[in-house]
Design a protein around this motif. Structure first.
Motif, PDB file in Angstrom:
ATOM      1  N   SER A   1      34.114  59.977  34.250  1.00  0.00           N
ATOM      2  CA  SER A   1      35.383  59.906  34.429  1.00  0.00           C
ATOM      3  C   SER A   1      36.287  60.483  33.325  1.00  0.00           C
ATOM      4  O   SER A   1      36.257  60.185  31.996  1.00  0.00           O
ATOM      5  CB  SER A   1      35.688  58.383  34.523  1.00  0.00           C
ATOM      6  OG  SER A   1      37.109  57.966  34.625  1.00  0.00           O
ATOM      7  N   ARG A   2      37.765  60.945  33.725  1.00  0.00           N
ATOM      8  CA  ARG A   2      38.536  61.251  32.784  1.00  0.00           C
ATOM      9  C   ARG A   2      39.733  60.388  32.806  1.00  0.00           C
ATOM     10  O   ARG A   2      40.909  60.667  32.075  1.00  0.00           O
ATOM     11  CB  ARG A   2      39.017  62.814  32.965  1.00  0.00           C
ATOM     12  CG  ARG A   2      37.871  63.893  33.013  1.00  0.00           C
ATOM     13  CD  ARG A   2      38.378  65.195  33.646  1.00  0.00           C
ATOM     14  NE  ARG A   2      39.632  65.629  32.902  1.00  0.00           N
ATOM     15  CZ  ARG A   2      39.546  66.707  32.063  1.00  0.00           C
ATOM     16  NH1 ARG A   2      38.628  67.342  31.712  1.00  0.00           N
ATOM     17  NH2 ARG A   2      40.928  66.911  31.521  1.00  0.00           N
ATOM     18  N   GLN A   3      39.763  59.257  33.172  1.00  0.00           N
ATOM     19  CA  GLN A   3      40.982  58.537  33.504  1.00  0.00           C
ATOM     20  C   GLN A   3      41.434  58.039  32.200  1.00  0.00           C
ATOM     21  O   GLN A   3      42.381  57.481  32.030  1.00  0.00           O
ATOM     22  CB  GLN A   3      40.640  57.348  34.420  1.00  0.00           C
ATOM     23  CG  GLN A   3      41.781  56.835  35.132  1.00  0.00           C
ATOM     24  CD  GLN A   3      41.353  56.190  36.638  1.00  0.00           C
ATOM     25  OE1 GLN A   3      40.245  55.964  36.921  1.00  0.00           O
ATOM     26  NE2 GLN A   3      42.277  55.990  37.435  1.00  0.00           N
TER      27      GLN A   3
ATOM     28  N   GLU B   1      38.952  57.542  48.254  1.00  0.00           N
ATOM     29  CA  GLU B   1      38.134  59.011  47.357  1.00  0.00           C
ATOM     30  C   GLU B   1      37.726  59.886  48.483  1.00  0.00           C
ATOM     31  O   GLU B   1      37.710  59.455  49.827  1.00  0.00           O
ATOM     32  CB  GLU B   1      37.022  58.510  46.431  1.00  0.00           C
ATOM     33  CG  GLU B   1      36.004  57.675  47.179  1.00  0.00           C
ATOM     34  CD  GLU B   1      34.896  57.491  46.252  1.00  0.00           C
ATOM     35  OE1 GLU B   1      35.023  57.547  44.903  1.00  0.00           O
ATOM     36  OE2 GLU B   1      33.795  57.907  46.656  1.00  0.00           O
TER      37      GLU B   1
ATOM     38  N   LEU C   1      42.316  71.695  42.227  1.00  0.00           N
ATOM     39  CA  LEU C   1      41.808  70.287  41.846  1.00  0.00           C
ATOM     40  C   LEU C   1      41.809  70.360  40.431  1.00  0.00           C
ATOM     41  O   LEU C   1      42.189  68.886  39.687  1.00  0.00           O
ATOM     42  CB  LEU C   1      40.545  69.976  42.411  1.00  0.00           C
ATOM     43  CG  LEU C   1      40.545  69.874  44.056  1.00  0.00           C
ATOM     44  CD1 LEU C   1      39.265  69.769  44.565  1.00  0.00           C
ATOM     45  CD2 LEU C   1      41.277  68.849  44.375  1.00  0.00           C
ATOM     46  N   LYS C   2      40.936  71.179  39.543  1.00  0.00           N
ATOM     47  CA  LYS C   2      41.171  70.865  38.088  1.00  0.00           C
ATOM     48  C   LYS C   2      42.579  70.791  37.553  1.00  0.00           C
ATOM     49  O   LYS C   2      42.966  70.131  36.543  1.00  0.00           O
ATOM     50  CB  LYS C   2      40.486  72.253  37.622  1.00  0.00           C
ATOM     51  CG  LYS C   2      40.196  72.230  36.124  1.00  0.00           C
ATOM     52  CD  LYS C   2      39.709  73.500  35.669  1.00  0.00           C
ATOM     53  CE  LYS C   2      39.485  73.517  33.987  1.00  0.00           C
ATOM     54  NZ  LYS C   2      39.294  75.000  33.614  1.00  0.00           N
TER      55      LYS C   2
ATOM     56  N   ARG D   1      43.667  67.529  37.790  1.00  0.00           N
ATOM     57  CA  ARG D   1      42.868  66.435  37.188  1.00  0.00           C
ATOM     58  C   ARG D   1      43.600  66.634  35.893  1.00  0.00           C
ATOM     59  O   ARG D   1      43.518  65.615  35.169  1.00  0.00           O
ATOM     60  CB  ARG D   1      41.474  66.766  37.237  1.00  0.00           C
ATOM     61  CG  ARG D   1      40.568  65.600  36.654  1.00  0.00           C
ATOM     62  CD  ARG D   1      39.020  66.033  36.944  1.00  0.00           C
ATOM     63  NE  ARG D   1      38.961  67.074  36.088  1.00  0.00           N
ATOM     64  CZ  ARG D   1      37.885  67.788  35.796  1.00  0.00           C
ATOM     65  NH1 ARG D   1      36.781  67.432  36.476  1.00  0.00           N
ATOM     66  NH2 ARG D   1      37.713  68.834  35.060  1.00  0.00           N
ATOM     67  N   GLU D   2      43.770  67.995  35.362  1.00  0.00           N
ATOM     68  CA  GLU D   2      44.091  68.063  33.942  1.00  0.00           C
ATOM     69  C   GLU D   2      45.521  67.403  33.890  1.00  0.00           C
ATOM     70  O   GLU D   2      45.954  67.243  32.654  1.00  0.00           O
ATOM     71  CB  GLU D   2      43.991  69.472  33.546  1.00  0.00           C
ATOM     72  CG  GLU D   2      42.640  69.900  33.396  1.00  0.00           C
ATOM     73  CD  GLU D   2      42.564  71.387  33.087  1.00  0.00           C
ATOM     74  OE1 GLU D   2      41.246  71.583  32.635  1.00  0.00           O
ATOM     75  OE2 GLU D   2      43.434  72.158  33.001  1.00  0.00           O
TER      76      GLU D   2
ATOM     77  N   VAL E   1      44.572  62.984  39.477  1.00  0.00           N
ATOM     78  CA  VAL E   1      43.574  62.851  40.083  1.00  0.00           C
ATOM     79  C   VAL E   1      42.412  62.699  38.990  1.00  0.00           C
ATOM     80  O   VAL E   1      42.674  63.098  37.927  1.00  0.00           O
ATOM     81  CB  VAL E   1      43.188  63.665  41.290  1.00  0.00           C
ATOM     82  CG1 VAL E   1      44.159  63.949  42.208  1.00  0.00           C
ATOM     83  CG2 VAL E   1      42.710  65.133  40.956  1.00  0.00           C
ATOM     84  N   ASP E   2      41.255  62.097  39.467  1.00  0.00           N
ATOM     85  CA  ASP E   2      40.286  61.570  38.828  1.00  0.00           C
ATOM     86  C   ASP E   2      39.076  62.157  39.706  1.00  0.00           C
ATOM     87  O   ASP E   2      39.288  62.351  40.691  1.00  0.00           O
ATOM     88  CB  ASP E   2      40.005  60.254  37.994  1.00  0.00           C
ATOM     89  CG  ASP E   2      39.214  60.440  36.675  1.00  0.00           C
ATOM     90  OD1 ASP E   2      38.675  61.566  36.411  1.00  0.00           O
ATOM     91  OD2 ASP E   2      39.098  59.332  36.249  1.00  0.00           O
ATOM     92  N   SER E   3      37.936  62.394  39.293  1.00  0.00           N
ATOM     93  CA  SER E   3      36.869  62.686  39.856  1.00  0.00           C
ATOM     94  C   SER E   3      35.423  62.185  39.251  1.00  0.00           C
ATOM     95  O   SER E   3      35.384  61.952  37.951  1.00  0.00           O
ATOM     96  CB  SER E   3      36.719  64.392  39.895  1.00  0.00           C
ATOM     97  OG  SER E   3      36.490  64.864  38.830  1.00  0.00           O
TER      98      SER E   3
ATOM     99  N   TYR F   1      37.191  62.894  44.669  1.00  0.00           N
ATOM    100  CA  TYR F   1      38.414  62.846  43.963  1.00  0.00           C
ATOM    101  C   TYR F   1      39.045  61.636  44.541  1.00  0.00           C
ATOM    102  O   TYR F   1      38.993  61.113  45.458  1.00  0.00           O
ATOM    103  CB  TYR F   1      39.032  64.049  44.373  1.00  0.00           C
ATOM    104  CG  TYR F   1      38.460  65.214  43.445  1.00  0.00           C
ATOM    105  CD1 TYR F   1      37.536  66.064  43.934  1.00  0.00           C
ATOM    106  CD2 TYR F   1      39.091  65.553  42.316  1.00  0.00           C
ATOM    107  CE1 TYR F   1      37.143  67.166  43.224  1.00  0.00           C
ATOM    108  CE2 TYR F   1      38.623  66.631  41.544  1.00  0.00           C
ATOM    109  CZ  TYR F   1      37.516  67.501  42.131  1.00  0.00           C
ATOM    110  OH  TYR F   1      37.020  68.455  41.480  1.00  0.00           O
TER     111      TYR F   1
END
Lengths: 123, 123
Positions: free
Chosen positions: A2-4, A57, A78-79, A82-83, A87-89, A98
């Motif tokens: 997770s990058r949240q 999701e 999508l990247k 996310r960056e 969104v997170d994945s 996602y």
């Protein structure tokens, strides 16, 4: 996975509507990054497909099927989403799933909120 | 002189939150244009300075003074904001005056509104 937890918005600067207070340079740089990610029709539709999913999701396999674009192109968009913290994945087995980050979307939404606008606008 | 009458958003497609309904291609193209204009820190600060003005409009002369940028650069960014339907302007004598278009900002704000989100989000 997770990058949240990555820092995206400072809550102290993120949530005041533009109509109420002028932005600082630091806040503008961070917020512009979010809007830039939204400034592409494919990314906006991808975000829309993820956000509108009742279950919260979406498998990347379904997103790829919804566009006449290659898998790598979808993955690139999508990247970017996310960056930008939108969104997170998470990978589970073969597929990546996602979901949207409501706090980030909400911050950008509140920034553009004009409901506090009371002054007369010419034109 | 006013460009406020230029078509920007179809009200039938502009205002449903992403979390409620997936975007059509046409709506995504139009909305992405708005977000792309917001995806630059200088433009976001310009919009912020205009939006936060209690009187509803700002002379371009004041906007130029607020940045360490040349007049033509500021004018270029203001043109991008205007062409995206986010601000409108009017020349009066020597100076051009700018104000925000609340309907356009409100449409983009509502699109990102997550308050209707009820499903659990993983992560």
């Amino acid at each position: 996975m997770s990058r949240q937890e990555l820092p995206v918005l400072n809550p102290e600067t993120c949530c005041t509507p533009l109509v109420a207070e002028a932005l600082t340079e630091a806040a503008a740089a961070d917020l512009a990054r979010g809007f830039k990610a939204l400034g592409d029709p494919v990314r906006l539709r991808l975000l829309s497909l993820i956000a509108a999913r009742a279950g919260g999701e979406v498998c990347v396999c379904e997103l790829t099927d919804a566009f006449e674009l290659t898998g790598p192109t979808i993955s690139h968009h999508l990247k970017v989403l996310r960056e930008a913290g939108l969104v997170d994945s998470q990978r589970r087995g073969t597929w990546v799933y996602y979901w949207v980050v409501p706090g980030r979307l909400g911050s950008l939404s509140r920034l553009l909120d004009t409901s506090a606008m009371t002054s007369g606008v010419p034109g």
